[in-house]
Design an enzyme around this catalytic site. Structure first.
Site, PDB file in Angstrom:
ATOM      1  N   CYS A 133       0.848  -1.201   0.000  1.00 54.53           N
ATOM      2  CA  CYS A 133       0.000   0.000   0.000  1.00 54.53           C
ATOM      3  C   CYS A 133       0.881   1.248   0.000  1.00 54.53           C
ATOM      4  CB  CYS A 133      -0.918   0.016   1.216  1.00 54.53           C
ATOM      5  SG  CYS A 133      -2.330  -1.099   1.121  1.00 54.53           S
ATOM      6  N   ASP A 178      10.964  -6.328  -8.197  1.00 56.01           N
ATOM      7  CA  ASP A 178      11.203  -6.932  -6.891  1.00 56.01           C
ATOM      8  C   ASP A 178      12.575  -6.484  -6.389  1.00 56.01           C
ATOM      9  OD1 ASP A 178       9.984  -9.719  -5.346  1.00 56.01           O
ATOM     10  OD2 ASP A 178      12.014  -9.057  -4.845  1.00 56.01           O
ATOM     11  N   HIS A 201      -6.031  -2.758  -1.384  1.00 53.28           N
ATOM     12  CA  HIS A 201      -5.482  -3.796  -0.503  1.00 53.28           C
ATOM     13  C   HIS A 201      -6.417  -5.000  -0.445  1.00 53.28           C
ATOM     14  CE1 HIS A 201      -3.053  -5.286   2.911  1.00 53.28           C
ATOM     15  NE2 HIS A 201      -4.191  -5.849   3.259  1.00 53.28           N
ATOM     16  N   ASN A 207       2.090 -16.439  -4.253  1.00 57.59           N
ATOM     17  CA  ASN A 207       2.275 -17.162  -3.004  1.00 57.59           C
ATOM     18  C   ASN A 207       1.105 -16.851  -2.067  1.00 57.59           C
ATOM     19  OD1 ASN A 207       4.768 -18.328  -3.694  1.00 57.59           O
ATOM     20  ND2 ASN A 207       5.854 -16.447  -3.150  1.00 57.59           N
ATOM     21  N   THR A 238       5.177 -13.268   2.382  1.00 55.16           N
ATOM     22  CA  THR A 238       5.673 -12.390   3.446  1.00 55.16           C
ATOM     23  C   THR A 238       4.952 -11.050   3.478  1.00 55.16           C
ATOM     24  OG1 THR A 238       7.420 -11.573   1.993  1.00 55.16           O
ATOM     25  CG2 THR A 238       7.968 -13.441   3.436  1.00 55.16           C
ATOM     26  N   HIS A 294      -0.497  -8.515   0.975  1.00 57.79           N
ATOM     27  CA  HIS A 294      -1.191  -7.715  -0.043  1.00 57.79           C
ATOM     28  C   HIS A 294      -0.903  -8.464  -1.338  1.00 57.79           C
ATOM     29  CE1 HIS A 294      -1.988  -3.415  -1.800  1.00 57.79           C
ATOM     30  NE2 HIS A 294      -2.000  -4.283  -2.812  1.00 57.79           N
ATOM     31  N   HIS A 318       0.169 -10.154  -4.532  1.00 57.62           N
ATOM     32  CA  HIS A 318       1.136  -9.731  -5.550  1.00 57.62           C
ATOM     33  C   HIS A 318       1.472 -10.938  -6.396  1.00 57.62           C
ATOM     34  CE1 HIS A 318       3.135 -10.841  -1.789  1.00 57.62           C
ATOM     35  NE2 HIS A 318       4.090 -11.389  -2.528  1.00 57.62           N
ATOM     36  N   HIS A 349       4.229 -12.616  -8.818  1.00 61.81           N
ATOM     37  CA  HIS A 349       5.639 -12.538  -9.220  1.00 61.81           C
ATOM     38  C   HIS A 349       5.713 -12.896 -10.700  1.00 61.81           C
ATOM     39  CE1 HIS A 349       7.516 -12.764  -5.062  1.00 61.81           C
ATOM     40  NE2 HIS A 349       6.320 -13.257  -4.789  1.00 61.81           N
TER      41      HIS A 349
HETATM   42  P1  5GP Z   1       6.251 -13.065  -1.098  1.00 62.69           P
HETATM   43  O1  5GP Z   1       7.357 -13.862  -0.440  1.00 62.69           O
HETATM   44  O2  5GP Z   1       5.347 -12.397  -0.096  1.00 62.69           O
HETATM   45  O3  5GP Z   1       5.503 -13.819  -2.154  1.00 62.69           O
HETATM   46  O4  5GP Z   1       6.996 -11.935  -1.906  1.00 62.69           O
HETATM   47  C1  5GP Z   1       7.302 -10.681  -1.378  1.00 62.69           C
HETATM   48  C2  5GP Z   1       8.317 -10.087  -2.319  1.00 62.69           C
HETATM   49  O5  5GP Z   1       8.432  -8.713  -2.024  1.00 62.69           O
HETATM   50  C3  5GP Z   1       9.713 -10.691  -2.172  1.00 62.69           C
HETATM   51  O6  5GP Z   1      10.116 -11.268  -3.394  1.00 62.69           O
HETATM   52  C4  5GP Z   1      10.581  -9.507  -1.767  1.00 62.69           C
HETATM   53  O7  5GP Z   1      11.846  -9.536  -2.361  1.00 62.69           O
HETATM   54  C5  5GP Z   1       9.758  -8.321  -2.210  1.00 62.69           C
HETATM   55  N1  5GP Z   1       9.966  -7.133  -1.396  1.00 62.69           N
HETATM   56  C6  5GP Z   1      10.027  -7.086  -0.031  1.00 62.69           C
HETATM   57  N2  5GP Z   1      10.197  -5.808   0.370  1.00 62.69           N
HETATM   58  C7  5GP Z   1      10.232  -5.049  -0.769  1.00 62.69           C
HETATM   59  C8  5GP Z   1      10.382  -3.641  -0.989  1.00 62.69           C
HETATM   60  O8  5GP Z   1      10.506  -2.833  -0.074  1.00 62.69           O
HETATM   61  N3  5GP Z   1      10.379  -3.232  -2.286  1.00 62.69           N
HETATM   62  C9  5GP Z   1      10.243  -4.098  -3.342  1.00 62.69           C
HETATM   63  N4  5GP Z   1      10.268  -3.574  -4.568  1.00 62.69           N
HETATM   64  N5  5GP Z   1      10.086  -5.426  -3.153  1.00 62.69           N
HETATM   65  C10 5GP Z   1      10.086  -5.892  -1.888  1.00 62.69           C
HETATM   66 ZN    ZN Z   2      -1.737  -3.287   1.214  1.00 63.57          ZN
END
Ligand code: 5GP
Ligand code: ZN
Length: 119
Positions: free
Chosen positions: A12, A35, A51, A92, A100, A103, A105, A107
């Site tokens: 957000c 990323d 969100h 994921n 992690t 919200h 997303h 990839h």
């Molecule tokens: P998840 O593990 O939740 O599927 O993916 C979260 C992704 O967000 C990870 O690949 C991580 O590298 C990316 N990420 C985490 N913090 C930030 C950030 O502050 N900026 C950007 N651009 N990506 C982030």
């Molecule tokens: Zn959010």
């Protein structure tokens, strides 16, 4: 836009411009940005600006917006030159999948051979 505190999250804040990110595409309802820890030569995150926690809840609450997320992902992949060689879109969900940021997303991964099944 006023958001309830419980709905605020890192993505957000990126959508609001309060945390910097390298924006790849910016449509009315969807933002795509690099990323911060890329796992492939192309690794772009595609998020709805609103969100929603995960892909299942977005599908239930607003399937049209989920469709726009996927369409935007395809445009990002096309623009990155991946249409012919292929690419992957990963959502994921939950701890076992390593979600992690709560919200939704996608990839967008490409630019190298992608192992299947993933580790
Ligand atoms: P998840 O593990 O939740 O599927 O993916 C979260 C992704 O967000 C990870 O690949 C991580 O590298 C990316 N990420 C985490 N913090 C930030 C950030 O502050 N900026 C950007 N651009 N990506 C982030
Ligand atoms: Zn959010």
């Amino acid at each position: 836009m006023i958001r309830a505190m419980s709905e605020r999250c890192l993505f957000c804040d990126i959508v609001a411009g309060e945390v910097p990110a390298t924006v790849i595409r910016n449509s009315e309802h969807v933002l795509s940005f690099l990323d911060i820890n890329p796992q492939a030569p192309t690794h772009v995150l595609v998020v709805p600006k609103a969100h929603h926690v995960d892909v299942g809840s977005l599908a239930a609450d607003n399937p049209e917006l989920l469709g726009e997320v996927v369409r935007e992902a395809a445009r990002v992949a096309d623009n990155a030159g991946l249409a012919d060689r292929g690419w992957r879109l990963v959502f994921n969900v939950g701890p076992d999948a390593g979600q992690t940021v709560l919200h939704i997303h996608g990839h967008i991964l490409g630019g190298r051979g992608l192992a299947w099944p993933p580790g």
